[in-house]
Design an enzyme around this catalytic site. Structure first.
Site, PDB file in Angstrom:
ATOM      1  CG  HIS A   8      36.543  50.908   7.042  1.00  0.00           C
ATOM      2  ND1 HIS A   8      36.054  50.150   8.015  1.00  0.00           N
ATOM      3  CD2 HIS A   8      35.226  51.032   6.553  1.00  0.00           C
ATOM      4  CE1 HIS A   8      34.078  50.068   8.169  1.00  0.00           C
ATOM      5  NE2 HIS A   8      34.139  50.635   7.364  1.00  0.00           N
ATOM      6  CD  GLU A  52      35.660  53.230   9.462  1.00  0.00           C
ATOM      7  OE1 GLU A  52      36.268  54.124   8.602  1.00  0.00           O
ATOM      8  OE2 GLU A  52      35.153  52.910  10.087  1.00  0.00           O
TER       9      GLU A  52
END
Length: 306
Positions: free
Chosen positions: A169, A277
């Site tokens: 992330h 991400e």
């Protein structure tokens, strides 16, 4: 291991372990190619800057909260063994438990090109077993230098097939979100979470004028963040991942999150970052038969705009 033992067993030229914010332990890397900090809680990379860049490439909020069990706003949180909300248990943490669980250092080395490689393994506990009662080993290998490589390795040690969702992330530092663009996703299908989960297709570059939360599926493309304010291009090249998530909270949502902070210009930290991400989510979750292993690899680099 405590800090002294970590340094005795795994210290390298340019790699030391130290206690830092939140009384957590960090691997601190500083070599000829770049510098980085990695928190042993979550194997969470909380900074990376190549030596040829004046600004870090990995962004972390000045108001990030550090401490046992706390998720850190910024860096490279590890989403595992699921991405987003749990499929059936709303009380389980979003994006899984890996980012708030302690990891163990498993090895370190200095490579021939001067880069530093450090390995980590997720340490299961009663809480993680209750949420994911499968025999899986999760490892992260970070290679830090002029580029940053992250390998997230899942091994199915169970007797049955295991399905996982995963993502790195990553929060990336930019000059201003209103001027940035993400390329490499033209023509890809995505789920628009801001628009009720509708399926759409990307046309051209991803531009930003409001909240964006999109899961691009079935794409292995390299992505580029074009940043005219800082005069650079951030390159994100992946393998083993078929999903790309692009996220910015924009002003209204960010102001409800106290850990974004005002940013360097005082106009909101959210303006200085974008998440691109890499992972396997939604349509792209990974099923591993007993004994199989899967690796998600991402290489980050930065270069001057032509």
């Amino acid at each position: 291991m405590n800090v002294t033992e970590l340094n005795e067993h795994y210290g390298q030229p340019g790699l030391r372990f130290a206690e830092g914010a939140g009384e957590l332990i960090y691997a601190e890397i500083d070599n000829a190619g770049g510098s980085a900090r990695i928190c042993l809680q979550g194997a969470h990379i909380v900074g990376w800057r190549p030596k040829d860049q004046t600004e870090p490439v990995v962004w972390v909020s000045d108001q990030a909260k550090y401490g046992p069990g706390k998720s850190i706003r910024g860096g490279v949180p590890v989403c595992w063994p699921w991405f987003g909300p749990h499929a059936s248990e709303s009380a389980f943490p979003g994006h899984g438990f890996a980012r708030t669980t302690m990891w163990q250092v498993t090895g370190s080395e200095t490579l021939a090109d001067g880069a530093t490689r450090v390995g980590f393994m997720l340490m299961p506990n009663d809480r993680t077993h209750a949420q994911f009662p499968k025999a899986c080993r999760c490892e992260l290998i970070a290679t830090v230098g002029a580029s940053l490589r992250v390998d997230l390795v899942t091994s199915n040690l169970d007797t049955e097939t295991v399905t996982i969702g995963e993502a790195l992330h990553t929060y990336l530092r930019i000059g201003d979100i209103a001027d940035a663009a993400v390329t490499g996703l033209d023509g890809s299908e995505y789920v628009d979470k801001v628009d009720g989960g509708r399926r759409k297709h990307q046309a051209g570059a991803v531009m930003f004028s409001g909240e964006v939360d999109r899961v691009y599926v079935n794409t292995e493309s390299e992505c580029l963040i074009e940043d005219p304010v800082l005069g650079r291009r951030i390159r994100i090249a992946k393998s083993g991942g078929r999903s790309t998530v692009v996220w910015t909270p924009w002003q209204e949502k960010a102001e409800k999150m106290a850990d974004f902070g005002p940013g360097r210009a005082g106009q909101g930290g959210w303006r200085e970052m974008v998440c691109v991400e890499s992972g396997n989510a939604l349509d792209d979750v990974v099923s591993l038969a007993a004994g199989e292993r899967h690796t998600l690899s991402v290489i980050y680099s930065a270069e001057a705009l032509a």
